[in-house]
Design a protein around this motif. Structure first.
Motif, PDB file in Angstrom:
ATOM      1  N   GLY A  45      24.231  48.278  85.489  1.00 20.72           N
ATOM      2  CA  GLY A  45      23.424  47.709  86.561  1.00 20.72           C
ATOM      3  C   GLY A  45      21.805  48.495  86.186  1.00 20.72           C
ATOM      4  N   GLY A  79      19.311  48.979  87.478  1.00 16.86           N
ATOM      5  CA  GLY A  79      19.681  50.057  89.210  1.00 16.86           C
ATOM      6  C   GLY A  79      19.848  51.490  89.035  1.00 16.86           C
ATOM      7  N   GLU A  80      20.759  51.663  88.104  1.00 17.27           N
ATOM      8  CA  GLU A  80      21.284  52.944  87.514  1.00 17.27           C
ATOM      9  C   GLU A  80      21.091  53.535  86.468  1.00 17.27           C
ATOM     10  N   ARG A 110      21.748  51.334  93.195  1.00 19.02           N
ATOM     11  CA  ARG A 110      22.551  49.505  93.029  1.00 19.02           C
ATOM     12  C   ARG A 110      21.865  49.130  94.823  1.00 19.02           C
ATOM     13  N   ASP A 112      15.601  44.177  89.840  1.00 17.12           N
ATOM     14  CA  ASP A 112      17.178  44.748  89.839  1.00 17.12           C
ATOM     15  C   ASP A 112      17.681  45.341  91.176  1.00 17.12           C
ATOM     16  N   ALA A 162      27.628  48.694  94.666  1.00 17.34           N
ATOM     17  CA  ALA A 162      26.858  48.516  95.095  1.00 17.34           C
ATOM     18  C   ALA A 162      26.184  49.696  96.390  1.00 17.34           C
TER      19      ALA A 162
END
Length: 268
Positions: A9, A11-12, A18, A48, A104
């Motif tokens: 993702g 975010g990572e 995440r 995100d 997540a």
């Protein structure tokens, strides 16, 4: 239950935790249902995040509405999973654990009859940045689905305050094993770290008729940490359909330990 595959993702890639949003859903294909919620999430200023919608046995085409929105908008990090065991607790828990399986670290939940404002996910991240591991949001009445006068809005706001105040002194929320005070944390607007969610045991996999799964999770958290609080900047517009269907007094009775318990709880 369908377990999603883990995917990389944004975010990572950006080096920040995440975030996943979980939305339990049952028969929300109507005009003011889940499509409105998905549109609100699609419009987030900070997009995100993963989205896990949990279909809890819908018979009205809710999964088709979700799949079409995902395809139309090209949301590669959005998906739908299923949970056949009826209950908001079971559905929410399935969604949270599916999100954790995706990687997540931060979990947020809203419901399929709520409208998060554009800054909701940003506010969730900012709340976590304060150091709290459980975020309690606030509710504002929706006014696009059912008519709500200013007087009714005032009454509903008072009812939420009364419920929160009662929760602090309610005997069931008092125990010497609790590390901190009770904080009302509505399931339709809350967030928690994945680590704390697992340590607390998650939402109990119960039916909505039997137990308020959000209060049960909060009380489990209170035995583990004091890093939880209400963050008023984290708010959503929530449906008032129960109040319209049951009246204010009965609705308050429902939320106060099911003192009022109708035959049909899943109002649509």
């Amino acid at each position: 239950m369908v377990t999603p595959e883990r995917s990389e993702g944004a975010g990572e890639a950006a080096g920040r935790p995440r975030l996943a949003v979980v939305v339990p859903a049952l028969n929300e294909a109507h005009e003011h249902g889940i499509l409105r919620t998905l549109e609100a999430l699609h419009a987030q200023e900070d997009d995100d995040f993963d989205l896990v919608v949990v279909d809890n046995g819908s018979t009205d085409g809710t999964p088709d509405v979700v799949r079409k929105a995902i395809a139309d908008w090209g949301r590669l990090r959005w998906q739908i999973v299923t949970e056949d065991q009826k209950g908001t607790g079971a559905a929410a828990d399935t969604g949270m654990r599916a999100a954790i399986a995706l990687g997540a670290e931060l979990l947020a939940r809203t419901d399929a009859d709520c409208l998060p404002p554009p800054g909701w996910t940003s506010a969730v991240r900012e709340a976590f940045a304060s150091g709290d591991e459980l975020i309690a949001g606030r509710l504002v009445p929706r006014d696009d689905d059912l008519p709500v006068s200013r007087f009714q809005q005032g009454v509903l706001s008072f009812a939420l305050w009364a419920s929160s105040t009662f929760g602090k002194i309610r005997p069931g929320n008092q125990d010497e094993g609790y590390l901190g005070p009770y904080v009302m944390t509505p399931g339709c607007n809350m967030a928690i770290t994945a680590s704390l969610y697992e340590r607390a045991g998650g939402f109990p996999r119960t039916r909505i008729e039997d137990l308020h799964e959000d209060r049960a999770l909060v009380n489990a958290v209170r035995r583990l940490t004091t890093r939880y609080a209400e963050h008023r900047s984290v708010w959503v517009r929530a449906s008032t359909r129960r109040v319209h269907a049951w009246g204010l007094v009965r609705t308050l009775g429902w939320y106060a330990d099911h003192r009022y318990r109708p035959e049909v709880v899943d109002i649509r």
